[in-house]
Design a protein around this motif. Sequence first.
Motif, PDB file in Angstrom:
ATOM      1  N   ASN A  18      22.685  50.132  25.728  1.00 48.44           N
ATOM      2  CA  ASN A  18      23.671  51.167  26.030  1.00 48.44           C
ATOM      3  C   ASN A  18      23.877  51.330  27.536  1.00 48.44           C
ATOM      4  O   ASN A  18      24.997  51.558  27.989  1.00 48.44           O
ATOM      5  CB  ASN A  18      23.267  52.498  25.399  1.00 48.44           C
ATOM      6  CG  ASN A  18      23.461  52.497  23.897  1.00 48.44           C
ATOM      7  OD1 ASN A  18      24.278  51.751  23.367  1.00 48.44           O
ATOM      8  ND2 ASN A  18      22.696  53.327  23.207  1.00 48.44           N
ATOM      9  N   LEU A  19      22.812  51.226  28.308  1.00 49.90           N
ATOM     10  CA  LEU A  19      22.944  51.291  29.761  1.00 49.90           C
ATOM     11  C   LEU A  19      23.755  50.119  30.296  1.00 49.90           C
ATOM     12  O   LEU A  19      24.579  50.279  31.210  1.00 49.90           O
ATOM     13  CB  LEU A  19      21.566  51.325  30.423  1.00 49.90           C
ATOM     14  CG  LEU A  19      20.854  52.670  30.421  1.00 49.90           C
ATOM     15  CD1 LEU A  19      19.439  52.534  30.958  1.00 49.90           C
ATOM     16  CD2 LEU A  19      21.639  53.670  31.256  1.00 49.90           C
ATOM     17  N   LYS A  20      23.547  48.927  29.732  1.00 53.84           N
ATOM     18  CA  LYS A  20      24.338  47.764  30.132  1.00 53.84           C
ATOM     19  C   LYS A  20      25.818  48.007  29.859  1.00 53.84           C
ATOM     20  O   LYS A  20      26.673  47.722  30.703  1.00 53.84           O
ATOM     21  CB  LYS A  20      23.880  46.511  29.381  1.00 53.84           C
ATOM     22  CG  LYS A  20      22.640  45.882  29.905  1.00 53.84           C
ATOM     23  CD  LYS A  20      22.344  44.614  29.117  1.00 53.84           C
ATOM     24  CE  LYS A  20      21.062  43.969  29.541  1.00 53.84           C
ATOM     25  NZ  LYS A  20      20.755  42.765  28.750  1.00 53.84           N
ATOM     26  N   LEU A  21      26.123  48.529  28.677  1.00 60.84           N
ATOM     27  CA  LEU A  21      27.514  48.819  28.335  1.00 60.84           C
ATOM     28  C   LEU A  21      28.113  49.877  29.259  1.00 60.84           C
ATOM     29  O   LEU A  21      29.267  49.776  29.674  1.00 60.84           O
ATOM     30  CB  LEU A  21      27.621  49.272  26.877  1.00 60.84           C
ATOM     31  CG  LEU A  21      27.433  48.194  25.819  1.00 60.84           C
ATOM     32  CD1 LEU A  21      27.432  48.812  24.431  1.00 60.84           C
ATOM     33  CD2 LEU A  21      28.533  47.157  25.933  1.00 60.84           C
ATOM     34  N   PHE A  22      27.310  50.882  29.591  1.00 59.43           N
ATOM     35  CA  PHE A  22      27.787  51.945  30.475  1.00 59.43           C
ATOM     36  C   PHE A  22      28.147  51.378  31.844  1.00 59.43           C
ATOM     37  O   PHE A  22      29.231  51.622  32.374  1.00 59.43           O
ATOM     38  CB  PHE A  22      26.724  53.041  30.614  1.00 59.43           C
ATOM     39  CG  PHE A  22      27.083  54.043  31.665  1.00 59.43           C
ATOM     40  CD1 PHE A  22      28.050  55.010  31.424  1.00 59.43           C
ATOM     41  CD2 PHE A  22      26.452  54.010  32.893  1.00 59.43           C
ATOM     42  CE1 PHE A  22      28.383  55.931  32.401  1.00 59.43           C
ATOM     43  CE2 PHE A  22      26.778  54.926  33.875  1.00 59.43           C
ATOM     44  CZ  PHE A  22      27.750  55.894  33.628  1.00 59.43           C
ATOM     45  N   PHE A  23      27.227  50.621  32.433  1.00 55.21           N
ATOM     46  CA  PHE A  23      27.486  50.088  33.770  1.00 55.21           C
ATOM     47  C   PHE A  23      28.566  49.020  33.757  1.00 55.21           C
ATOM     48  O   PHE A  23      29.321  48.880  34.715  1.00 55.21           O
ATOM     49  CB  PHE A  23      26.185  49.568  34.403  1.00 55.21           C
ATOM     50  CG  PHE A  23      25.298  50.675  34.881  1.00 55.21           C
ATOM     51  CD1 PHE A  23      25.688  51.476  35.936  1.00 55.21           C
ATOM     52  CD2 PHE A  23      24.091  50.927  34.255  1.00 55.21           C
ATOM     53  CE1 PHE A  23      24.882  52.508  36.376  1.00 55.21           C
ATOM     54  CE2 PHE A  23      23.285  51.961  34.691  1.00 55.21           C
ATOM     55  CZ  PHE A  23      23.676  52.757  35.749  1.00 55.21           C
ATOM     56  N   GLN A  24      28.661  48.280  32.679  1.00 54.09           N
ATOM     57  CA  GLN A  24      29.734  47.299  32.566  1.00 54.09           C
ATOM     58  C   GLN A  24      31.089  48.012  32.554  1.00 54.09           C
ATOM     59  O   GLN A  24      32.026  47.590  33.227  1.00 54.09           O
ATOM     60  CB  GLN A  24      29.556  46.469  31.298  1.00 54.09           C
ATOM     61  CG  GLN A  24      30.600  45.403  31.128  1.00 54.09           C
ATOM     62  CD  GLN A  24      30.409  44.644  29.826  1.00 54.09           C
ATOM     63  OE1 GLN A  24      29.623  45.041  28.968  1.00 54.09           O
ATOM     64  NE2 GLN A  24      31.117  43.557  29.684  1.00 54.09           N
ATOM     65  N   GLY A  25      31.188  49.103  31.811  1.00 49.69           N
ATOM     66  CA  GLY A  25      32.431  49.866  31.783  1.00 49.69           C
ATOM     67  C   GLY A  25      32.704  50.575  33.089  1.00 49.69           C
ATOM     68  O   GLY A  25      33.856  50.711  33.515  1.00 49.69           O
ATOM     69  N   ALA A  26      31.656  51.048  33.758  1.00 53.35           N
ATOM     70  CA  ALA A  26      31.835  51.793  34.998  1.00 53.35           C
ATOM     71  C   ALA A  26      32.287  50.899  36.145  1.00 53.35           C
ATOM     72  O   ALA A  26      33.089  51.308  36.984  1.00 53.35           O
ATOM     73  CB  ALA A  26      30.529  52.492  35.370  1.00 53.35           C
ATOM     74  N   ASN A  35      33.556  47.644  35.729  1.00 51.87           N
ATOM     75  CA  ASN A  35      34.533  46.634  35.321  1.00 51.87           C
ATOM     76  C   ASN A  35      35.860  47.297  34.956  1.00 51.87           C
ATOM     77  O   ASN A  35      36.638  46.758  34.204  1.00 51.87           O
ATOM     78  CB  ASN A  35      33.977  45.835  34.134  1.00 51.87           C
ATOM     79  CG  ASN A  35      34.724  44.553  33.916  1.00 51.87           C
ATOM     80  OD1 ASN A  35      35.511  44.141  34.748  1.00 51.87           O
ATOM     81  ND2 ASN A  35      34.497  43.927  32.785  1.00 51.87           N
ATOM     82  N   HIS A  36      36.122  48.481  35.492  1.00 52.62           N
ATOM     83  CA  HIS A  36      37.323  49.221  35.113  1.00 52.62           C
ATOM     84  C   HIS A  36      38.597  48.543  35.601  1.00 52.62           C
ATOM     85  O   HIS A  36      39.636  48.649  34.973  1.00 52.62           O
ATOM     86  CB  HIS A  36      37.258  50.659  35.631  1.00 52.62           C
ATOM     87  CG  HIS A  36      37.160  50.765  37.115  1.00 52.62           C
ATOM     88  ND1 HIS A  36      38.264  50.756  37.914  1.00 52.62           N
ATOM     89  CD2 HIS A  36      36.086  50.872  37.927  1.00 52.62           C
ATOM     90  CE1 HIS A  36      37.887  50.857  39.172  1.00 52.62           C
ATOM     91  NE2 HIS A  36      36.567  50.928  39.207  1.00 52.62           N
ATOM     92  N   LYS A  37      38.525  47.814  36.721  1.00 50.16           N
ATOM     93  CA  LYS A  37      39.729  47.176  37.240  1.00 50.16           C
ATOM     94  C   LYS A  37      40.220  46.085  36.299  1.00 50.16           C
ATOM     95  O   LYS A  37      41.411  46.012  35.977  1.00 50.16           O
ATOM     96  CB  LYS A  37      39.464  46.601  38.628  1.00 50.16           C
ATOM     97  CG  LYS A  37      40.683  46.034  39.286  1.00 50.16           C
ATOM     98  CD  LYS A  37      40.405  45.581  40.698  1.00 50.16           C
ATOM     99  CE  LYS A  37      41.659  45.058  41.338  1.00 50.16           C
ATOM    100  NZ  LYS A  37      41.429  44.602  42.698  1.00 50.16           N
ATOM    101  N   ALA A  38      39.318  45.251  35.825  1.00 47.37           N
ATOM    102  CA  ALA A  38      39.709  44.184  34.905  1.00 47.37           C
ATOM    103  C   ALA A  38      40.206  44.760  33.586  1.00 47.37           C
ATOM    104  O   ALA A  38      41.189  44.267  33.012  1.00 47.37           O
ATOM    105  CB  ALA A  38      38.540  43.232  34.664  1.00 47.37           C
ATOM    106  N   MET A  39      39.566  45.822  33.120  1.00 53.97           N
ATOM    107  CA  MET A  39      39.991  46.439  31.859  1.00 53.97           C
ATOM    108  C   MET A  39      41.371  47.071  32.004  1.00 53.97           C
ATOM    109  O   MET A  39      42.205  46.966  31.117  1.00 53.97           O
ATOM    110  CB  MET A  39      38.974  47.487  31.405  1.00 53.97           C
ATOM    111  CG  MET A  39      37.641  46.907  30.985  1.00 53.97           C
ATOM    112  SD  MET A  39      37.761  45.796  29.594  1.00 53.97           S
ATOM    113  CE  MET A  39      38.210  46.931  28.323  1.00 53.97           C
ATOM    114  N   SER A  40      41.616  47.742  33.128  1.00 50.04           N
ATOM    115  CA  SER A  40      42.916  48.377  33.310  1.00 50.04           C
ATOM    116  C   SER A  40      44.017  47.334  33.451  1.00 50.04           C
ATOM    117  O   SER A  40      45.116  47.511  32.930  1.00 50.04           O
ATOM    118  CB  SER A  40      42.896  49.301  34.523  1.00 50.04           C
ATOM    119  OG  SER A  40      42.631  48.574  35.701  1.00 50.04           O
TER     120      SER A  40
END
Length: 86
Positions: A10-18, A20-25
């Motif tokens: 869950n921590l990996k997913l959190f930091f990945q989302g935090a 990696n927001h530019k690529a996701m957007s």
Amino acid sequence: MDKFFKCIANLKLFFQGAFNHKAMSISKIEESLVDGVDQFLFLCFSENLGIELPTSYYTLELLPYLRRRIGSLGRKNDRQKKNMED
């Protein structure tokens, strides 16, 4: 031990989302652009597929609001026809 690995995942997913927001957007914007282009092409070429354009249905909804203007437009056209005949 199983809870520990879940927490780490869950921590990996959190930091990945935090971070990696530019690529996701960018990917979300690209998806919405593709959807918009698809909708535009569908509206442009739907008659080729045998589907009627929905704009005629929308204009039918506007007719009660335009009744007065349409009536005056018809009278104006009649006057112009009479003037051209004279």
